[in-house]
Design a protein around this motif. Sequence first.
Motif, mmCIF file in Angstrom:
data_model
loop_
_atom_site.group_PDB
_atom_site.id
_atom_site.type_symbol
_atom_site.label_atom_id
_atom_site.label_comp_id
_atom_site.label_asym_id
_atom_site.label_seq_id
_atom_site.Cartn_x
_atom_site.Cartn_y
_atom_site.Cartn_z
ATOM 1 N N ASN A 88 11.294 -2.424 -4.758
ATOM 2 C CA ASN A 88 12.285 -3.490 -4.578
ATOM 3 C C ASN A 88 12.070 -4.218 -3.256
ATOM 4 O O ASN A 88 12.256 -5.442 -3.165
ATOM 5 C CB ASN A 88 13.699 -2.915 -4.641
ATOM 6 N N THR A 89 11.679 -3.468 -2.243
ATOM 7 C CA THR A 89 11.405 -4.103 -0.941
ATOM 8 C C THR A 89 10.227 -5.064 -1.040
ATOM 9 O O THR A 89 10.246 -6.158 -0.465
ATOM 10 C CB THR A 89 11.134 -3.028 0.122
ATOM 11 N N VAL A 90 9.188 -4.650 -1.775
ATOM 12 C CA VAL A 90 8.005 -5.506 -1.934
ATOM 13 C C VAL A 90 8.375 -6.798 -2.660
ATOM 14 O O VAL A 90 7.908 -7.892 -2.294
ATOM 15 C CB VAL A 90 6.900 -4.743 -2.691
ATOM 16 N N GLU B 290 11.953 7.080 -3.764
ATOM 17 C CA GLU B 290 11.233 6.421 -2.657
ATOM 18 C C GLU B 290 10.361 5.282 -3.184
ATOM 19 O O GLU B 290 10.292 4.201 -2.582
ATOM 20 C CB GLU B 290 10.382 7.454 -1.922
ATOM 21 N N TYR B 291 9.711 5.532 -4.322
ATOM 22 C CA TYR B 291 8.858 4.489 -4.909
ATOM 23 C C TYR B 291 9.699 3.285 -5.332
ATOM 24 O O TYR B 291 9.318 2.124 -5.100
ATOM 25 C CB TYR B 291 8.102 5.048 -6.110
ATOM 26 N N LYS B 292 10.862 3.520 -5.955
ATOM 27 C CA LYS B 292 11.706 2.413 -6.403
ATOM 28 C C LYS B 292 12.214 1.592 -5.226
ATOM 29 O O LYS B 292 12.307 0.362 -5.290
ATOM 30 C CB LYS B 292 12.877 2.950 -7.223
ATOM 31 N N ARG C 207 0.824 -1.211 0.000
ATOM 32 C CA ARG C 207 0.000 0.000 0.000
ATOM 33 C C ARG C 207 0.862 1.267 0.000
ATOM 34 O O ARG C 207 0.544 2.249 -0.690
ATOM 35 C CB ARG C 207 -0.940 -0.022 1.209
ATOM 36 N N LEU C 208 1.955 1.250 0.776
ATOM 37 C CA LEU C 208 2.858 2.401 0.772
ATOM 38 C C LEU C 208 3.492 2.593 -0.603
ATOM 39 O O LEU C 208 3.695 3.733 -1.057
ATOM 40 C CB LEU C 208 3.945 2.211 1.839
ATOM 41 N N ARG C 209 3.805 1.497 -1.288
ATOM 42 C CA ARG C 209 4.363 1.587 -2.641
ATOM 43 C C ARG C 209 3.371 2.235 -3.597
ATOM 44 O O ARG C 209 3.722 3.100 -4.403
ATOM 45 C CB ARG C 209 4.738 0.186 -3.120
ATOM 46 N N TRP D 75 3.661 5.831 -5.640
ATOM 47 C CA TRP D 75 3.512 5.947 -7.092
ATOM 48 C C TRP D 75 2.458 6.990 -7.469
ATOM 49 O O TRP D 75 2.642 7.752 -8.420
ATOM 50 C CB TRP D 75 3.159 4.597 -7.684
ATOM 51 N N SER D 76 1.345 7.025 -6.738
ATOM 52 C CA SER D 76 0.310 8.027 -7.025
ATOM 53 C C SER D 76 0.823 9.443 -6.744
ATOM 54 O O SER D 76 0.509 10.388 -7.480
ATOM 55 C CB SER D 76 -0.943 7.745 -6.208
#
Length: 460
Positions: A186-188, A180-182, A160-162, A166-167
Amino acid sequence: MGETNINWSFTQSHTPSININLYNFSQLINSTTRPSKDFTTGSIIDWILVSHPHCYPDSGTLPDSLSNHLPIFATRLPSPVQTTHNYISFRHLKHFNPEAFSNSLKSLNWCPLKTLPLESAITHFNTFQSLLDIHAPLKTKRIKKKTTPWLTKSTLKTMRLRDIAWSHYQKHKSPTILNEYKTLRNTVKKLISTDRQNYYSSLQSKYKSDPQKFWKGITSLLKPGTTENPNPNPDVQDIELANKFNSFFIDCISKLTSSFSSNHPPPTTTCPLPTPPLFSTQSPYYLTNPYILTETNPYLHCKKKKKKKKKLLKKLKPCTNAPDNIPSHFLSISADAIALPISILINRSIQEGLVPQVWKKALIIPLHKGGNNSSITNFRPIAILSPISKILEKCIHLQLLPYLLDGNLRSPTQHGFRPNHSTMTALLSFLETVNKAKDLGYHCIYHPSCSLQSIRHHLP
C-alpha cells in the motif's frame, strides 16, 4: 480511413490539379469506391491514408456491398519482433585514477614518433589506447528503456523491500510477514502516485515557455514503445540499409560537384590580392611561423584577447564513438601528458603535407530531418570525426585566420566562419541589396529552395 466526399481520381487528373495537403500520408485506394449505376464510371471518395505505405502490401475494394459504396480494405504487415537485446560498451571507471594514467603516459617512449613514417607513427601512438584498456577496461552491459522516469530512489527502495517481504512470506507463510508485505504494498502504491504527480508538475514548470518540448515529453510517456526507428523498412537488413544511405549521400555530392562547370571562368572579386604569389617568402603576408605546436611548448593552446591560454585538448567536446576508438574525454584529462606526442604528430602532418588515413575516416549517422521516415531523402548525414583530426583543423585555422584577416583576402560578402558575422548580418546585407534594387526599379524574385544553386562555387 473513411469517406471524404473528395474524388481522389479527380484531384490527380484534373487540370489544373487540386493541391491537397496530406501531411506526408499516402493514399492506398486507387480503384473506384462509388461506382455509377451501370458500373462504367465512378469516383474514389473513400480513402485510406497511411504514413508507411510499405507496411501495407495489399489494399483495394471488395466487390459486394449493401450500399452504393464498395467496402475498402488494407492488409498490414505484422510489426517485427525484437529477438535480440540491446547492449552498449563503456569504460569501467570504478578504479580509474587520472593521475596514475597520466604518469603511465609520461613513462612511455614517444621518440619513435619522430623517426617512423607517419602512418607507422600513428600505429605506435595506439599504445595510448592499449594503456587506456588497462586503466579503464571496456565493459558490456544490457540496457533497457526506462518507461517510469518519475520513480524516485526512495520509492525504488521501498519496492525492493516489498519484494523481499513477499519472497519471505512465500517461504515461511507467516501472518506477520503477510501483514508487513501488505503495508509495504500500500505504501508503494501511494509513493508511485505521488511521484507521478510530482514528475508531471515539474515537467510542466520546466517547459512552461516551450509547449513543443512539454508535449514531446508527455507523448514519450504515453507511448514508451514508439521510438524513432532508424530503419524505415523493417524488411531491409541493416547492412543493406547502410549501403543505401551511403550511396544516397555520395550521389548527392556527386550531383552537386558535376553541376559545377569546369570551363566557367572564375568571377572577378573585389578582394585586394597581394602581387607576389600567396605563401611566397617575398609576400608581406608570408606565414613566418608555419607550425602552431613546438616541443618546447607542448601545450596546445590558442591566444585570446585577454591573453588567456586555453588548451585545445581540454576543450574537446565529449565523443566516445570516434573512428580511431579514442574517447576525447581521456585526451582531455591526460592533456599534460599526451600533448607532446600529439604535437609531434600534428607538426609532422603539416610539415610533410600528409593526413593519416585514420584521421580522414568518419562515422556517418543519418539524422531524420522531418516528414516521412520511410523516404531516404528525409535524412541528412552527421559525420563524427577523430578528436585529433579536429585539433589539426583547429591548429591550421589558428594560422590561416590571421593570415586572411591581415591580408584582407576574404570576400566582404562572406558571413560564415568570420568573427562578428552571422546569419543576421547576411540577412541584413541581403535585404539592403534587395531594397537598393527596388529603388532602382528592378523586380526581385527569391526562392529559398534554389539558394544552393545560386552560390558562386568558382570563387578563387
